[in-house]
Design an enzyme around this catalytic site. Structure first.
Site, short mmCIF file in Angstrom:
data_model
loop_
_atom_site.label_atom_id
_atom_site.label_comp_id
_atom_site.label_asym_id
_atom_site.label_seq_id
_atom_site.Cartn_x
_atom_site.Cartn_y
_atom_site.Cartn_z
N LYS A 117 0.87 -1.17 0.00
CA LYS A 117 0.00 0.00 0.00
C LYS A 117 0.90 1.22 0.00
O LYS A 117 2.05 1.15 0.43
CB LYS A 117 -0.88 0.02 1.26
CG LYS A 117 -2.14 0.84 1.11
CD LYS A 117 -3.19 0.09 0.32
CE LYS A 117 -4.42 0.92 0.09
NZ LYS A 117 -5.49 0.11 -0.52
N ASP A 157 -6.62 4.39 -4.94
CA ASP A 157 -7.33 4.17 -3.67
C ASP A 157 -7.97 5.53 -3.32
O ASP A 157 -8.14 6.38 -4.21
CB ASP A 157 -6.36 3.67 -2.58
CG ASP A 157 -7.11 3.18 -1.34
OD1 ASP A 157 -7.77 2.14 -1.41
OD2 ASP A 157 -7.04 3.85 -0.29
P1 NAD Z 1 -12.81 7.81 -2.81
O1 NAD Z 1 -11.78 8.81 -2.47
O2 NAD Z 1 -13.20 7.66 -4.23
O3 NAD Z 1 -14.14 8.06 -1.97
C1 NAD Z 1 -14.17 8.11 -0.58
C2 NAD Z 1 -15.58 8.53 -0.15
O4 NAD Z 1 -15.68 8.41 1.27
C3 NAD Z 1 -15.92 9.97 -0.48
O5 NAD Z 1 -17.28 10.04 -0.86
C4 NAD Z 1 -15.68 10.70 0.84
O6 NAD Z 1 -16.44 11.89 0.96
C5 NAD Z 1 -16.15 9.64 1.81
N1 NAD Z 1 -15.60 9.78 3.17
C6 NAD Z 1 -14.33 10.05 3.53
N2 NAD Z 1 -14.22 10.07 4.88
C7 NAD Z 1 -15.45 9.78 5.35
C8 NAD Z 1 -15.99 9.63 6.64
N3 NAD Z 1 -15.22 9.78 7.73
N4 NAD Z 1 -17.30 9.33 6.76
C9 NAD Z 1 -18.06 9.17 5.65
N5 NAD Z 1 -17.62 9.30 4.42
C10 NAD Z 1 -16.33 9.59 4.27
O7 NAD Z 1 -12.26 6.42 -2.23
P2 NAD Z 1 -12.65 4.95 -2.70
O8 NAD Z 1 -11.69 4.52 -3.75
O9 NAD Z 1 -14.11 4.90 -2.96
O10 NAD Z 1 -12.30 4.09 -1.39
C11 NAD Z 1 -13.24 3.92 -0.32
C12 NAD Z 1 -12.81 2.74 0.53
O11 NAD Z 1 -12.74 1.56 -0.29
C13 NAD Z 1 -11.42 2.84 1.17
O12 NAD Z 1 -11.41 2.15 2.39
C14 NAD Z 1 -10.52 2.12 0.17
O13 NAD Z 1 -9.31 1.66 0.75
C15 NAD Z 1 -11.45 0.96 -0.19
N6 NAD Z 1 -11.13 0.30 -1.46
C16 NAD Z 1 -11.01 0.99 -2.62
C17 NAD Z 1 -10.75 0.32 -3.80
C18 NAD Z 1 -10.68 1.02 -5.12
O14 NAD Z 1 -10.57 0.32 -6.14
N7 NAD Z 1 -10.76 2.34 -5.21
C19 NAD Z 1 -10.59 -1.08 -3.78
C20 NAD Z 1 -10.74 -1.77 -2.58
C21 NAD Z 1 -11.03 -1.07 -1.42
#
Ligand code: NAD
Length: 427
Positions: A117, A157
């Site tokens: 990561k 991410d």
């Molecule tokens: P992103 O940046 O696209 O979106 C994050 C979202 O969460 C936004 O809408 C933001 O406003 C919201 N957010 C942030 N802090 C918050 C809080 N404290 N309470 C409520 N909402 C909050 O990120 P993403 O890529 O959608 O990732 C989200 C999660 O999924 C993370 O844990 C990431 O590690 C995990 N993840 C992402 C991927 C990927 O392919 N992008 C794959 C596996 C897991």
């Protein structure tokens, strides 16, 4: 190596809750597995932790220095793979925890990868496009000695996207003198990305939930769902679930949220969020806070934002009988225990959100071969991987009479342990 001589072990310094939580889950499950204890510190320690300083010329002429990290947890099963996060909350401990979780996830869906990561401490919403590009290029340069298509392959991410991956891809390619498609995944399709990568994590969540509901003789059209987080994962999860008949009654982002008992129009809400950067005053739905969303009356709760959002305090009040962890590490170990005691089924992160890295793997394979698949092939192969992983976890949970997290972790840890043992120690 003993745990006391290993400075990265959570007990040896004051480490963050999240890094400790990642260990608590590992320890709890490892202890039930009858594995050779001598390998435990090897499996639980990151192999490499790189901290870099990235000086960047800001638009107003100042030079700002950003701290970045790349953590490589374990490579017993193949090159390292894992996302890059841009967020003010990024820390070395957070990145170490996420790298460890990634090792288990990659093993669970049988990808030929280890876990890694990365992250940069910054607020991407406050950077201009030019500042973000300069930061990304400098960060890529700083971690360049340890990344590469056979070594460590970053992906998007929180706070990063296909544009950030394009700059990483270009910086790496410029430095080595030729285009290297395999160095990052999550690239735009025009630059050798895979069709379907952007929505892949959400699609994998949908596949997994649909498969789980089938074991309860239910369909997606039978459930009312609340989704916390409306970024890449939250939005595509909600959209694909709604397309298949689920009623999405609530979604929230960092600072705003909406609720509609009869179902939110997710496409319109997504368009509104992209245009305005908030869900505030979205027409046709009531406002809801993040706290209220977590405890609202729904059938399935999907945390899709950040780690540690389902805490002990919240867990007692959760009404949903099913929680699907689309985010990484959303449930603290204490909350996990409370939810299990209350009969809540949790589909753990390493299973539920593995669709993203799975299509990243497809993208890497396509890039290495310069042979690109169509959307149907990507979707079919993803569904097959997700359903097979679910079946394995479900069977293990039945056989061992345990929860899904314990089942998923035991399968993943035993695969990494077996590979480590077969390779042995170097030198
Ligand atoms: P992103 O940046 O696209 O979106 C994050 C979202 O969460 C936004 O809408 C933001 O406003 C919201 N957010 C942030 N802090 C918050 C809080 N404290 N309470 C409520 N909402 C909050 O990120 P993403 O890529 O959608 O990732 C989200 C999660 O999924 C993370 O844990 C990431 O590690 C995990 N993840 C992402 C991927 C990927 O392919 N992008 C794959 C596996 C897991």
């Amino acid at each position: 190596m003993t745990e006391t001589t290993n400075l990265l072990h959570p007990k040896s310094e004051a480490h963050s809750q999240f890094w400790q939580n990642a260990h608590l889950y590992f320890e709890r499950i490892y202890n039930t597995m009858n594995l050779d204890p001598t390998w435990r510190p090897v499996l639980s320690s990151p192999k490499r932790v790189l901290t870099v300083s990235c000086p960047v010329r800001m638009d107003d002429g100042r030079i700002q220095v950003f701290t970045g990290y790349r953590v490589q947890h374990n490579s017993a099963r193949g090159p390292y793979k894992g996302g890059i996060r841009y967020d003010p909350s990024v820390s070395r401990d957070e990145v170490m925890a996420l790298a460890m979780i990634q090792t288990w996830k990659n093993a669970l869906v049988k990808l030929p990868y280890g876990g890694a990561k990365g992250g940069v401490v910054c607020d991407p919403r406050k950077l201009s496009l030019g500042e973000k590009e300069r930061l990304t290029r400098r960060f890529t340069y700083e971690i360049m000695p340890i990344i590469g298509p056979d070594q460590d392959i970053p992906a998007p991410d929180v706070g990063t996207d296909a544009q950030v991956m394009s700059w990483m891809f270009d910086t790496y390619s410029m430095m080595i003198g030729h285009q290297e498609l395999g160095v990052v995944t999550g690239k735009p399709v025009t630059l050798g990305g895979s069709v379907g990568r952007e929505e892949a994590t959400g699609r994998g969540v949908m596949n997994t939930l649909r498969k789980y509901l089938a074991t309860r003789n239910k369909a997606l059209s039978d459930v009312r769902i609340a989704v916390q987080g409306f970024g890449n994962v939250g939005y595509h999860t909600a959209r694909l679930l709604a397309q298949r008949g689920a009623t999405i009654i609530a979604v929230t982002e960092r600072a705003s949220g909406i609720f509609d008992e009869s179902g939110i129009d997710i496409e319109s809400a997504g368009q509104y969020y992209r245009q305005n950067g908030t869900l505030d005053e979205f027409p046709g739905a009531d406002a809801i806070s993040n706290e209220d969303l977590l405890v609202c009356d729904c059938d399935v709760l999907i945390p899709a934002a950040m780690e540690n959002t389902l805490t002990e305090e919240v867990a007692y009040h959760i009404k949903a009988p099913t929680v699907v962890e689309a985010a990484n590490g959303p449930t603290t170990p204490k909350a996990d225990e409370i939810l299990r005691d209350n009969g809540v089924t949790i589909i753990p992160d390493i299973l539920a959100n593995a669709g993203g890295v799975t299509v990243s793997y497809f993208e890497w394979v396509q890039g290495l071969q310069n042979f690109f698949w169509d959307a149907k092939r990507v979707q079919d192969e993803l569904q097959q991987v997700m359903e097979q992983a679910f079946d394995e976890v479900n069977a293990k949970a039945d056989a061992a009479d345990c929860d899904y997290r314990t089942a998923a972790y035991s399968i993943a840890i035993s695969r990494v342990a077996e590979a480590s043992k077969l390779k042995g120690l170097f030198p």
